[in-house]
Design a protein around this motif. Structure first.
Motif, PDB file in Angstrom:
ATOM      1  N   GLN A  50      -1.829 -87.816  28.850  1.00 51.90           N
ATOM      2  CA  GLN A  50      -3.157 -88.092  28.307  1.00 51.90           C
ATOM      3  C   GLN A  50      -2.971 -88.771  26.962  1.00 51.90           C
ATOM      4  OE1 GLN A  50      -4.892 -84.205  27.989  1.00 51.90           O
ATOM      5  NE2 GLN A  50      -5.180 -83.987  30.179  1.00 51.90           N
ATOM      6  N   ALA A  51      -3.840 -89.735  26.678  1.00 51.06           N
ATOM      7  CA  ALA A  51      -3.786 -90.418  25.390  1.00 51.06           C
ATOM      8  C   ALA A  51      -5.206 -90.593  24.876  1.00 51.06           C
ATOM      9  CB  ALA A  51      -3.103 -91.770  25.535  1.00 51.06           C
ATOM     10  N   PHE A  52      -5.382 -90.421  23.568  1.00 43.70           N
ATOM     11  CA  PHE A  52      -6.705 -90.590  22.983  1.00 43.70           C
ATOM     12  C   PHE A  52      -6.583 -90.895  21.502  1.00 43.70           C
ATOM     13  CE2 PHE A  52      -5.582 -86.128  23.285  1.00 43.70           C
ATOM     14  CZ  PHE A  52      -5.819 -85.633  22.014  1.00 43.70           C
ATOM     15  N   LEU A  53      -7.642 -91.520  20.965  1.00 43.61           N
ATOM     16  CA  LEU A  53      -7.697 -91.767  19.528  1.00 43.61           C
ATOM     17  C   LEU A  53      -7.832 -90.433  18.825  1.00 43.61           C
ATOM     18  CD1 LEU A  53     -10.145 -94.788  19.293  1.00 43.61           C
ATOM     19  CD2 LEU A  53      -7.667 -94.824  19.363  1.00 43.61           C
ATOM     20  N   ASP A  54      -7.204 -90.333  17.664  1.00 47.90           N
ATOM     21  CA  ASP A  54      -7.253 -89.079  16.914  1.00 47.90           C
ATOM     22  C   ASP A  54      -7.431 -89.400  15.436  1.00 47.90           C
ATOM     23  OD1 ASP A  54      -6.795 -86.639  15.620  1.00 47.90           O
ATOM     24  OD2 ASP A  54      -5.242 -86.045  17.039  1.00 47.90           O
ATOM     25  N   GLU A  55      -8.529 -88.947  14.865  1.00 45.79           N
ATOM     26  CA  GLU A  55      -8.810 -89.225  13.454  1.00 45.79           C
ATOM     27  C   GLU A  55      -7.812 -88.554  12.522  1.00 45.79           C
ATOM     28  OE1 GLU A  55     -12.202 -85.823  12.586  1.00 45.79           O
ATOM     29  OE2 GLU A  55     -12.837 -87.814  13.238  1.00 45.79           O
ATOM     30  N   LYS A  56      -7.044 -87.596  13.019  1.00 45.08           N
ATOM     31  CA  LYS A  56      -6.035 -86.923  12.200  1.00 45.08           C
ATOM     32  C   LYS A  56      -4.712 -87.678  12.172  1.00 45.08           C
ATOM     33  CE  LYS A  56      -8.099 -82.456  13.061  1.00 45.08           C
ATOM     34  NZ  LYS A  56      -7.985 -81.186  13.769  1.00 45.08           N
ATOM     35  N   VAL A  57      -4.596 -88.711  13.009  1.00 52.79           N
ATOM     36  CA  VAL A  57      -3.381 -89.530  13.063  1.00 52.79           C
ATOM     37  C   VAL A  57      -3.712 -90.866  12.406  1.00 52.79           C
ATOM     38  CG1 VAL A  57      -1.673 -90.606  14.570  1.00 52.79           C
ATOM     39  CG2 VAL A  57      -2.656 -88.395  15.202  1.00 52.79           C
ATOM     40  N   ALA A  58      -2.885 -91.278  11.470  1.00 55.35           N
ATOM     41  CA  ALA A  58      -3.129 -92.527  10.742  1.00 55.35           C
ATOM     42  C   ALA A  58      -3.026 -93.725  11.675  1.00 55.35           C
ATOM     43  CB  ALA A  58      -2.117 -92.675   9.608  1.00 55.35           C
ATOM     44  N   TYR A  59      -3.851 -94.734  11.394  1.00 51.59           N
ATOM     45  CA  TYR A  59      -3.794 -95.965  12.178  1.00 51.59           C
ATOM     46  C   TYR A  59      -2.359 -96.512  12.183  1.00 51.59           C
ATOM     47  CZ  TYR A  59      -3.892-100.847  13.364  1.00 51.59           C
ATOM     48  OH  TYR A  59      -3.605-102.047  13.927  1.00 51.59           O
ATOM     49  N   GLY A  60      -1.922 -96.961  13.360  1.00 48.92           N
ATOM     50  CA  GLY A  60      -0.590 -97.522  13.493  1.00 48.92           C
ATOM     51  C   GLY A  60       0.468 -96.505  13.859  1.00 48.92           C
ATOM     52  N   GLU A  61       0.071 -95.242  13.934  1.00 49.34           N
ATOM     53  CA  GLU A  61       1.023 -94.179  14.273  1.00 49.34           C
ATOM     54  C   GLU A  61       0.656 -93.540  15.600  1.00 49.34           C
ATOM     55  OE1 GLU A  61       1.597 -91.305  11.177  1.00 49.34           O
ATOM     56  OE2 GLU A  61       1.749 -92.846   9.646  1.00 49.34           O
ATOM     57  N   VAL A  62       1.664 -93.037  16.280  1.00 50.50           N
ATOM     58  CA  VAL A  62       1.477 -92.299  17.532  1.00 50.50           C
ATOM     59  C   VAL A  62       2.082 -90.926  17.344  1.00 50.50           C
ATOM     60  CG1 VAL A  62       1.958 -92.206  19.999  1.00 50.50           C
ATOM     61  CG2 VAL A  62       1.636 -94.428  18.882  1.00 50.50           C
ATOM     62  N   PHE A  63       1.301 -89.911  17.653  1.00 61.02           N
ATOM     63  CA  PHE A  63       1.794 -88.529  17.619  1.00 61.02           C
ATOM     64  C   PHE A  63       1.885 -88.070  19.053  1.00 61.02           C
ATOM     65  CE2 PHE A  63       1.310 -83.961  17.593  1.00 61.02           C
ATOM     66  CZ  PHE A  63       2.245 -83.583  16.644  1.00 61.02           C
ATOM     67  N   GLU A  64       3.091 -87.710  19.492  1.00 63.54           N
ATOM     68  CA  GLU A  64       3.293 -87.255  20.870  1.00 63.54           C
ATOM     69  C   GLU A  64       3.608 -85.782  20.866  1.00 63.54           C
ATOM     70  OE1 GLU A  64       6.778 -87.794  24.032  1.00 63.54           O
ATOM     71  OE2 GLU A  64       5.720 -89.692  23.625  1.00 63.54           O
ATOM     72  N   GLU A  65       2.969 -85.075  21.777  1.00 67.86           N
ATOM     73  CA  GLU A  65       3.259 -83.660  21.934  1.00 67.86           C
ATOM     74  C   GLU A  65       3.366 -83.349  23.423  1.00 67.86           C
ATOM     75  OE1 GLU A  65       0.099 -81.125  20.443  1.00 67.86           O
ATOM     76  OE2 GLU A  65      -1.351 -82.669  20.870  1.00 67.86           O
ATOM     77  N   GLY A  66       4.173 -82.388  23.742  1.00 69.87           N
ATOM     78  CA  GLY A  66       4.350 -81.984  25.127  1.00 69.87           C
ATOM     79  C   GLY A  66       4.143 -80.498  25.284  1.00 69.87           C
ATOM     80  N   PHE A  67       3.762 -80.138  26.454  1.00 70.93           N
ATOM     81  CA  PHE A  67       3.532 -78.709  26.750  1.00 70.93           C
ATOM     82  C   PHE A  67       4.320 -78.291  27.948  1.00 70.93           C
ATOM     83  CE2 PHE A  67      -0.213 -79.941  24.377  1.00 70.93           C
ATOM     84  CZ  PHE A  67      -0.340 -78.912  23.488  1.00 70.93           C
TER      85      PHE A  67
END
Length: 65
Positions: free
Chosen positions: A48-65
């Motif tokens: 799943q991927a979505f815009l996140d206001e907590k992540v700065a523009y130009g950055e990708v935060f990846e997390e796995g479960f």
């Protein structure tokens, strides 16, 4: 606009086609808006991927479960 920031292009390098098809549209949306970064959630059988206001523009935060 189909051009992605270099950091987003690097993030997609080496990923399989299904991953890219899922994540790239959200990266394009982020690049168009230039407001927020992208959060990618990698689950055992789903991505799943979505815009996140907590992540700065130009950055990708990846997390796995």
């Amino acid at each position: 606009m189909n051009t992605l920031p270099a950091a987003y292009e690097r993030y997609l390098e080496g990923r399989d086609e299904n991953f890219v098809l899922t994540v790239r549209p959200i990266l394009l949306q982020s690049a168009a808006d230039k407001l927020h970064g992208v959060r990618v959630v990698v689950l055992p059988h789903e991505v799943q991927a979505f815009l996140d206001e907590k992540v700065a523009y130009g950055e990708v935060f990846e997390e796995g479960f």
